[in-house]
Design a protein around this motif. Structure first.
Motif: not given
Length: 527
Positions: A141-142, A145, A308-309, A312, A372, A376, A384
């Motif tokens: 996921k990182s 992102v 943050q991961m 999403f 997205w 954020w 973002l």
């Protein structure tokens, strides 16, 4: 959970139209004189690409864009050059759908859960052979992102009319995709080496527990499809590798079915290869740094937080929220709590039941990026678009910077002692999970614990180091490891041995079991 930079799974594939649902119309895109797109950043997902020695044998070049007509022919076992049939027929392709229609008609009020059972029942009635094996690589996921931030920067520059800025971020987007495709190819090369196999001869009976047919090297054919969103619309980079059912046997040139058991045995090593290559590739291209996950299961990009991961990861949240209810229903039905294997089955059921329908048509990346970015803004400080600059050497066209300017931390060369400690830890993890394990199992665990300094190596060197350390551990150079393979008797001549692993062609590659001497000693004391 156990993602090592990438999660790899293999499923049977029946739907030849699935990967075409979000393909864009490349010829209709309008470009400016500066080379960037005037309309959407990219109308649809990137096109599929051919890969593999089997594809080359059929006249395709590695990396060639996939077109629909030859794609359909290859997966329906027809040589696109001659029209000749390749191998034995896989059975009636439409019969499964016919069965499903009849079963649904008999139960018009079936629930979503029941419909999944009816699909399985239809498959059992037809015993349909899959058209391909879908080897899916889903990146961490990182990384997704980070990619979303690149896309958002490009969107903003383009909408503001900044041609140079839009071109800069489109180039970053191209380089990011190239890193994932290169890592994916490295994994496929491992698949070709260890699982590019077909069975010849008669495998219907066994002598002393062994099949009498041979496992022979074969050339695989693959189309690879990079996609950038989950079914719930979150940023989620993943690649569908559709490995054709039919392969070309190296020995006699005949077309036979791929031995998918070989593939399932090496998924851990394929995952380790792709993760190592991708992480080193992103460091090489963008100066990203890596930090071990808190659970010890791989690495994430420095500067992107767990919160943050998680923001999403709505697909994972939906599954986790429904899982306790499904487990409780199981317990009410059977009068006991499900065991580990049953929980895995329940989770698979929940995953299917909560899966959103894949929409037809080209992806509207501008709409996705705007959504997205708004999400954020609601949850975090900053925005973002700023993520890319904070975690990499990307600064935009006006303030270019080198990786050395971004990361002032010393990139110390990894020491031999650190590599030995990592290998010892990997052996302990592999032994902890299973009483006996394979080369692939160990390689997967080693990729989880490799020092992050190794990500500053060129990607191919990082993967070569991973394989070298794995083989060194199996040879007993780190601690005592025992091969549990029984000696062959009578021994076969050298021409019936594979150069890959030195084993007989009558044995399936990748199945040799190992254990540490410590584990064997413990078992002896228990006995």
């Amino acid at each position: 959970g156990g993602r090592v930079g990438v999660k790899v799974k293999a499923n049977k594939g029946y739907d030849l139209g699935y990967v075409w649902k979000n393909q864009g119309a490349e010829p209709q895109r309008e470009r400016s004189a500066g080379g960037y797109y005037i309309n959407a950043a990219q109308d649809g997902e990137p096109p599929g690409l051919w890969w593999g020695p089997g594809a080359e044998a059929l006249g395709f070049q590695t990396g060639q864009v996939v077109e629909r007509e030859p794609y359909e022919l290859v997966y329906r076992q027809i040589d696109p050059r001659t029209g000749a049939k390749m191998g034995r027929s896989a059975g009636n392709y439409d019969k499964w759908a016919d069965w499903l229609v009849r079963l649904k008609a008999a139960e018009p009020h079936a629930t979503g859960e029941r419909l999944i059972e009816l699909q399985r029942e239809a498959a059992q009635k037809t015993r349909q052979a899959p058209v391909y094996t879908d080897l899916t690589a889903s990146w961490s996921k990182s990384m997704s992102v980070f990619h979303a931030s690149i896309r958002e920067n490009e969107r903003r520059a383009r909408l503001a009319g900044e041609e140079a800025g839009a071109a800069y971020w489109q180039d970053a987007e191209r380089r990011y995709q190239a890193v994932l495709q290169a890592a994916n190819r490295a994994g496929l090369e491992y698949v070709q080496r260890w699982a590019g196999m077909t069975r010849t001869g008669y495998h219907g009976s066994k002598v002393d527990g062994k099949e009498q047919g041979r496992f022979e090297e074969a050339l695989i054919t693959v189309t690879s499809w990079l996609q950038g969103t989950s079914r719930d619309g979150d940023p989620q980079d993943h690649i569908h590798n559709q490995i054709a059912r039919i392969v070309e046997t190296v020995g006699d040139g005949k077309h036979r079915a791929l031995d998918t058991v070989c593939l399932s045995n090496i998924l851990g090593a394929v995952q380790a290869t792709m993760a190592t290559h991708a992480e080193a590739g992103l460091t090489q291209q963008f100066g990203t740094e890596w930090i071990p996950r808190a659970d010890g299961k791989g690495n994430e990009i420095v500067g992107i937080t767990q919160a943050q991961m998680a923001a999403f990861s709505s697909r994972t949240d939906a599954i986790n929220q429904e899982l306790p209810n499904a487990a409780a229903a199981w317990e009410r039905k059977y009068g006991r709590a499900p065991n580990t294997r049953e929980l895995m089955f329940i989770r698979n059921e929940v995953t299917l039941a909560t899966r959103a329908h894949k929409e037809e048509g080209a992806i509207d990346w501008d709409a996705h990026c705007a959504g997205w970015s708004a999400k954020w803004d609601r949850q975090f400080s900053g925005d973002l678009a700023s993520v890319a600059a904070s975690v990499s050497n990307l600064r935009g066209v006006t303030t270019r910077a080198d990786a050395s300017e971004i990361h002032a931390t010393a990139h110390a060369q990894v020491t031999r002692e650190e590599l030995i400690r990592a290998t010892q830890r990997a052996l302990a993890l592999a032994q902890e999970k299973q009483s006996t394990w394979t080369r692939s199992d160990l390689m997967k665990q080693l990729a989880l614990v490799m020092p992050v300094q190794t990500r500053h190596l060129p990607p191919a060197e990082a993967v070569a180091m991973l394989e070298s350390l794995t083989d060194s551990a199996l040879a007993g150079r780190v601690e005592q490891v025992r091969c549990l393979e029984a000696p062959e008797w009578p021994p076969v001549p050298d021409y019936l041995r594979r150069t890959l692993d030195g084993r007989s062609v009558y044995t399936r590659p990748g199945t040799t079991k190992y254990a540490t001497l410590v584990q064997l000693s413990r078992e002896e004391r228990l006995l």
